[in-house]
Design an enzyme around this catalytic site. Structure first.
Site, PDB file in Angstrom:
ATOM      1  NE  ARG A   1     -25.545  27.716  17.525  1.00  0.00           N
ATOM      2  CZ  ARG A   1     -26.144  27.926  18.696  1.00  0.00           C
ATOM      3  NH1 ARG A   1     -25.768  28.966  19.433  1.00  0.00           N
ATOM      4  NH2 ARG A   1     -27.104  27.134  19.106  1.00  0.00           N
TER       5      ARG A   1
ATOM      6  CD  GLU B   1     -22.273  32.631  17.831  1.00  0.00           C
ATOM      7  OE1 GLU B   1     -21.547  32.299  18.794  1.00  0.00           O
ATOM      8  OE2 GLU B   1     -23.504  32.733  17.917  1.00  0.00           O
TER       9      GLU B   1
ATOM     10  NE  ARG C   1     -20.214  33.553  27.820  1.00  0.00           N
ATOM     11  CZ  ARG C   1     -21.327  33.919  28.439  1.00  0.00           C
ATOM     12  NH1 ARG C   1     -21.699  33.310  29.547  1.00  0.00           N
ATOM     13  NH2 ARG C   1     -22.078  34.888  27.956  1.00  0.00           N
ATOM     14  CG  HIS C   2     -18.619  32.334  22.752  1.00  0.00           C
ATOM     15  ND1 HIS C   2     -18.484  33.318  23.705  1.00  0.00           N
ATOM     16  CD2 HIS C   2     -19.937  32.277  22.447  1.00  0.00           C
ATOM     17  CE1 HIS C   2     -19.672  33.847  23.967  1.00  0.00           C
ATOM     18  NE2 HIS C   2     -20.567  33.233  23.216  1.00  0.00           N
TER      19      HIS C   2
ATOM     20  CD  GLU D   1     -26.748  30.530  27.656  1.00  0.00           C
ATOM     21  OE1 GLU D   1     -26.994  29.402  27.198  1.00  0.00           O
ATOM     22  OE2 GLU D   1     -26.249  31.452  26.996  1.00  0.00           O
TER      23      GLU D   1
ATOM     24  CB  SER E   1     -30.637  29.149  25.454  1.00  0.00           C
ATOM     25  OG  SER E   1     -31.578  30.102  25.015  1.00  0.00           O
TER      26      SER E   1
ATOM     27  NE  ARG F   1     -21.025  28.802  26.737  1.00  0.00           N
ATOM     28  CZ  ARG F   1     -21.706  29.873  26.385  1.00  0.00           C
ATOM     29  NH1 ARG F   1     -22.796  30.212  27.083  1.00  0.00           N
ATOM     30  NH2 ARG F   1     -21.351  30.598  25.343  1.00  0.00           N
TER      31      ARG F   1
END
Length: 520
Positions: free
Chosen positions: A292, A294, A300-301, A443, A446, A494
């Site tokens: 990702r 991002e 948490r990323h 989370e 998903s 996670r």
């Protein structure tokens, strides 16, 4: 042209040069003393191991030693964790993974079995040096080691691989916040090591007992994930990470040149899981890297993580997939608690956290019910919005109080905040047949029922700004007849972070990748 010569290296600072000279002088004295020692065959540096012989000797693992071994002689290979003493005796701590044992190297009066030179050799071995030790297992009380009722008395000790000076001490990196606070209360200051420093020298950091245990727990999660899904009739697949178009939509992809054509790294195995379902693999799962692009600088990323994905055909309702998630994670949590209790204790010794609470049948709430709980607690949140990090945490606390669980499922998210391939709700097109799963208010999963109608999928992709031509093979696979299906994507790091109650996902990533970190 002549190459310009590199400028000569500057001489080392006088104090470093003097220290190096003193160390060399001491090493030379020790070598001379060893040469004159009749017991020199019992200690010293081994030659480089190059697979030149097979002796048939048997090395024991430290974690297999028990009180039943008292009185026996064993051969172990371990690291020098700590050294103290000298003269006629030296105490060392040997470490394998997270297991430690005390080693006594003591010269006898006649120096018939262990000489003082052997003691000196042992006491000068650098921390983290790999050694072979042969010695007797003796009953003892050593509260500072994990093998608290045993110690080894050395008969031989040989260095297999000497360690260079360390960027930090393993003991310093293994201290808990509670230890540091307790010392501060007494007016003492303990050395600690920052997370960035630890990650910069990750190989050394991974030797810390808690780090060792974290990644054994991570391995266990993958093992239990496989065991559970294989037991439910799933098949493991391996899909490509090099793809022609974004699998999740949006711009958060790593692009690259693929033999002259544009390509990207997969944001998930989503498209290929679904295509496998269209190819009559009724139930599939995959453990794969996920990318990702991002620019997220949160706890948490990561830009690369490990996805635990599954996809399955359904007959009537996506609750069938939720039943699988329920059974899967109860099985994982039970397995960790029952089969990896030792590793959990090691992690909690440095990173204390309450054990995860979960129900035998996992709690399911709708997104609207979650919003209602937040509003009732005084939080002004749009009912058609996604939950941000803070809202998730608050909801996690509310659910924990109201239902006594740290693990729950939230369903029927607004369609606008879900990927284009998500099936809308039949009774309310503004909502979707989707779900997220949470541990301790964050989370980890998903998922959703997917659109399996090709025309509907084409329209949804177009509406999301994705060119259908970039997904031509994916969309076409549903034109040949497709089973209704649903699935989920789980973030391995996670799960580990939140099950253990860690404060940062980088502790659960072997060599973490984020927008600022590409090495080591």
């Amino acid at each position: 042209r002549r190459r310009a010569r590199a400028p000569p290296l500057p001489p080392p600072p006088p104090q470093l040069a003097a220290a190096a000279a003193q160390a060399q002088e001491a090493a030379d004295r020790l070598a001379a003393a060893r040469e004159a020692d009749p017991l020199k065959g019992r200690y010293g540096d081994l030659p480089l191991i190059q697979s030149s012989e097979k002796t048939g000797r048997v090395w024991r693992r430290l974690d297999t030693l028990t009180d039943a071994d008292v009185g026996t002689t064993v051969l172990v290979r371990a690291r020098v964790h700590a050294v103290r003493g000298g003269g006629r005796s030296s105490f060392m701590v040997l470490r394998q993974r997270s297991t430690t044992v005390q080693l006594l190297v003591a010269a006898d009066e006649a120096e018939a079995n262990v000489s003082r030179t052997m003691v000196k050799y042992a006491s000068t071995l650098p921390k983290e040096t790999v050694v072979d030790v042969e010695g007797e297992v003796v009953a003892a009380t050593v509260a500072s080691c994990t093998l608290a009722s045993l110690e080894l008395h050395a008969a031989t000790i040989r260095a297999v691989s000497r360690a260079a000076p360390l960027p930090f001490d393993i003991v310093d990196a293994g201290r808990s916040d509670a230890d540091v606070a307790a010392a501060a209360a007494k007016g003492e200051a303990l050395v600690t090591v920052s997370q960035d420093t630890r990650l910069d020298a990750r190989v050394v950091d991974l030797r810390v007992p808690a780090s060792q245990a974290i990644f054994r727990v991570q391995s266990a999660v993958c093992q239990l994930f496989r065991e559970a899904l294989l037991g439910m009739g799933f098949v493991e697949i391996h899909s490509p990470c090099l793809i022609a178009g974004a699998s999740e939509g949006g711009a958060s992809v790593f692009t690259l040149d693929y033999c002259g054509r544009p390509a990207c790294l997969a944001q998930s195995p989503q498209l290929y899981k679904q295509m496998a379902l269209a190819a009559d693999f009724d139930r599939v799962f995959e453990i794969t890297p996920v990318f990702r692009a991002e620019k997220s600088f949160t706890h948490r990323h990561l830009t690369e993580f490990t996805g635990l994905d599954f996809e399955m055909a359904i007959h009537e309702h996506y609750d069938e997939a939720l039943d699988v998630i329920d059974a899967l994670f109860v099985s994982i949590f039970d397995g960790l608690n029952e089969r990896w209790g030792k590793e959990l204790e090691v992690v909690r010794a440095q990173y204390p956290a309450p054990p995860l609470r979960y129900l035998r049948t996992t709690l399911r709430l709708t997104h609207a019910e979650g919003i209602a709980m937040l509003r009732a607690a005084g939080h002004d949140i749009d009912e058609m919005s996604d939950l941000n990090t803070e809202a998730e945490r608050v909801l996690g606390r509310l659910v924990a109080v109201a239902h006594g669980t740290d693990f729950f499922i939230l369903t029927r998210y607004p369609a606008a905040v879900r990927p284009f391939y998500t099936m809308p709700c039949p009774d309310d097109p503004s909502r979707s047949n989707s779900y997220d799963v949470f541990i301790r208010g964050e989370e980890i999963i998903s998922g959703a029922q997917r659109v399996h109608d090709a025309d509907m999928l084409t329209a949804a992709a177009t509406a999301a700004g994705i060119l259908p031509d970039s997904l031509a093979d994916y969309i076409q696979s549903f034109r040949y007849g497709a089973f209704p299906h649903a699935g989920a994507g789980v973030g391995l790091e996670r799960v580990v972070m939140l099950f253990l109650g860690l404060d940062n996902i980088r502790k659960a990533s072997l060599f973490p990748r984020d927008p600022k970190r590409l090495t080591p």
